[in-house]
Motif scaffolding. Sequence first.
Motif, PDB file in Angstrom:
ATOM      1  N   UNK A   1      37.243   4.089  37.353  1.00 30.75           N
ATOM      2  CA  UNK A   1      37.390   5.232  38.213  1.00 30.75           C
ATOM      3  C   UNK A   1      36.434   4.965  39.434  1.00 30.75           C
ATOM      4  N   UNK A   2      36.898   5.372  40.736  1.00 26.84           N
ATOM      5  CA  UNK A   2      35.917   5.069  41.972  1.00 26.84           C
ATOM      6  C   UNK A   2      36.226   3.623  42.433  1.00 26.84           C
ATOM      7  N   UNK A   3      37.152   3.004  42.036  1.00 22.12           N
ATOM      8  CA  UNK A   3      37.496   1.433  42.375  1.00 22.12           C
ATOM      9  C   UNK A   3      39.000   1.253  42.329  1.00 22.12           C
ATOM     10  N   UNK A   4      39.580   0.548  43.368  1.00 24.30           N
ATOM     11  CA  UNK A   4      40.907   0.309  43.541  1.00 24.30           C
ATOM     12  C   UNK A   4      41.607   1.387  43.769  1.00 24.30           C
ATOM     13  N   UNK A   5      42.741   1.338  43.046  1.00 22.03           N
ATOM     14  CA  UNK A   5      43.662   2.331  42.925  1.00 22.03           C
ATOM     15  C   UNK A   5      43.692   3.747  42.169  1.00 22.03           C
ATOM     16  N   UNK A   6      42.343   3.516  41.414  1.00 20.63           N
ATOM     17  CA  UNK A   6      41.986   4.663  40.307  1.00 20.63           C
ATOM     18  C   UNK A   6      41.344   5.798  41.401  1.00 20.63           C
ATOM     19  N   UNK A   7      41.632   6.952  40.677  1.00 16.57           N
ATOM     20  CA  UNK A   7      40.929   8.303  41.370  1.00 16.57           C
ATOM     21  C   UNK A   7      39.265   8.067  41.548  1.00 16.57           C
ATOM     22  N   UNK A   8      38.718   8.499  42.796  1.00 18.63           N
ATOM     23  CA  UNK A   8      37.509   8.705  42.943  1.00 18.63           C
ATOM     24  C   UNK A   8      36.808  10.097  42.124  1.00 18.63           C
TER      25      UNK A   8
ATOM     26  N   UNK B   1      29.807  14.041  39.340  1.00 20.99           N
ATOM     27  CA  UNK B   1      28.796  12.868  39.211  1.00 20.99           C
ATOM     28  C   UNK B   1      29.656  11.479  38.584  1.00 20.99           C
ATOM     29  N   UNK B   2      29.197  10.460  39.118  1.00 22.77           N
ATOM     30  CA  UNK B   2      29.893   9.025  38.925  1.00 22.77           C
ATOM     31  C   UNK B   2      30.015   8.812  37.392  1.00 22.77           C
ATOM     32  N   UNK B   3      30.822   7.986  36.910  1.00 19.68           N
ATOM     33  CA  UNK B   3      30.789   7.756  35.509  1.00 19.68           C
ATOM     34  C   UNK B   3      29.970   6.521  35.189  1.00 19.68           C
ATOM     35  N   UNK B   4      29.058   6.445  34.075  1.00 27.04           N
ATOM     36  CA  UNK B   4      28.405   5.188  33.843  1.00 27.04           C
ATOM     37  C   UNK B   4      29.136   4.337  32.789  1.00 27.04           C
ATOM     38  N   UNK B   5      29.018   3.334  32.565  1.00 22.55           N
ATOM     39  CA  UNK B   5      29.766   2.481  31.702  1.00 22.55           C
ATOM     40  C   UNK B   5      30.129   2.673  30.377  1.00 22.55           C
ATOM     41  N   UNK B   6      29.345   3.755  29.392  1.00 25.75           N
ATOM     42  CA  UNK B   6      29.568   4.170  28.352  1.00 25.75           C
ATOM     43  C   UNK B   6      31.076   5.009  28.348  1.00 25.75           C
TER      44      UNK B   6
ATOM     45  N   UNK C   1      39.494   3.337  50.441  1.00 30.26           N
ATOM     46  CA  UNK C   1      38.055   4.189  50.574  1.00 30.26           C
ATOM     47  C   UNK C   1      37.064   4.281  49.598  1.00 30.26           C
ATOM     48  N   UNK C   2      37.175   2.967  48.754  1.00 27.27           N
ATOM     49  CA  UNK C   2      36.296   3.297  47.572  1.00 27.27           C
ATOM     50  C   UNK C   2      34.965   2.451  47.378  1.00 27.27           C
ATOM     51  N   UNK C   3      34.652   2.090  48.675  1.00 26.23           N
ATOM     52  CA  UNK C   3      33.170   1.410  48.562  1.00 26.23           C
ATOM     53  C   UNK C   3      32.164   2.288  48.375  1.00 26.23           C
ATOM     54  N   UNK C   4      31.947   3.803  48.700  1.00 22.56           N
ATOM     55  CA  UNK C   4      31.288   4.408  48.190  1.00 22.56           C
ATOM     56  C   UNK C   4      30.984   4.864  46.667  1.00 22.56           C
ATOM     57  N   UNK C   5      32.469   5.364  46.248  1.00 26.53           N
ATOM     58  CA  UNK C   5      32.349   5.476  44.858  1.00 26.53           C
ATOM     59  C   UNK C   5      32.189   4.241  43.706  1.00 26.53           C
TER      60      UNK C   5
END
Length: 389
Positions: free
Chosen positions: A144-151, A155-160, A302-306
């Motif tokens: 999530x927040x990378x490539x063609x996945x939604x941002x 709150x951003x998602x952590x690895x777990x 447009x995913x550098x920030x996410x």
Amino acid sequence: MPDAALTIEPFSPSADPAALADLRARLRATRWPDAPEDAGWSLGTDLDELRALVAHWADGFDWRAQEAELARLPRYRARLGGLGIHFVHARAAASAGPALPLVLCHGWPDSFWRYQKVVPLLTDPAAHGADPADAFDVVVPDMPGYGYSDRPAGAPLASPAVAGLWAELMAGLGYPRFGAAGGDIGSHVSRYLALDHPDRVVAVHRMDGGLPVFTGDRAQLTAEERAWFDEVGAWGAAEGAYGAIHRTKPQTAAFGLTDSPVGLAAWIVEKMRAWSDCDGDIGRSFTKDEILTNVTLYWLTGTIGSSMRMYHANGALPVEQLTRRVDVPSGFSLFHGDILRPPRAWLERMTNVVRVTEPPRGGHFAPFEEPELYAQEVRDFFRPYRTAR
């Protein structure tokens, strides 16, 4: 059969011509900084090398050709956790033996791009001189927040949390048991797949051991482990400024990096050079078009920030999460040119280690830099676990 609750749609994006025209206009209108004579890469991205790369980006780079090359991978989108997730799902060749499902987890600064070259080697090993019995069904999601996945809007998602989404994705694709592999943040995600879903992950392969977190008396560590801790600290002081920004104030940097393609390229290319096995010559690991494909994916989505905000989420994880020991069988390929390669003693402290190798070539982006070598590492590691699927 896949879970009926998971709606999967084929995905083949095509960039808006206006977005490509805007990109070229911005590149040609760049306001360049000055740089001290002979600074090279000592202060960050080299001015002259970036100018040459940007000139190619503006007038020589063919995004449509790269888009078509990426489209050769079978790609889809599905809703997971309220987010649209983009992923590659490449099944093993019909001529191969029973396939082991494998989820490949990318890191930063990349996306599914990291595994572009290695997918065919894993799905059809016989076509590349390897044993057909080593075939995989390969799944490569964009976080999530990378490539063609939604941002994520909140709150951003952590690895777990990302690991939980990947477990859901694999179930929805019809894989109750599977292997997991990754590097960089993808190593972190793979670790949590093993920690939180040990009944489903047959084994986990990682390219690094993560940054060390130890809450006991340092005297309990081996001399080799203590030396590595010191090495990590020195590396963080010299090279870790980007990570401190990502963890603390990612939104501030996101304004400039989202507005300036040259700023974005400088931010990413410096890491591609520093972390690859190129001995300072980035052209030894990547062509200009390969570099620019990775950077352009970030620009167009447009995913550098996410992507940077995930560091903030991971930085907030409690120490109890970071010090959990992985009991699922774990293997590590510590490539020659990668950064912060941990000693075996540390890996054994934190994981159920069954295999550690040190491939002689390749760096942080080994699946892209040395796809044949990486594919062989993955095949060799997972071979004993195929009957557990």
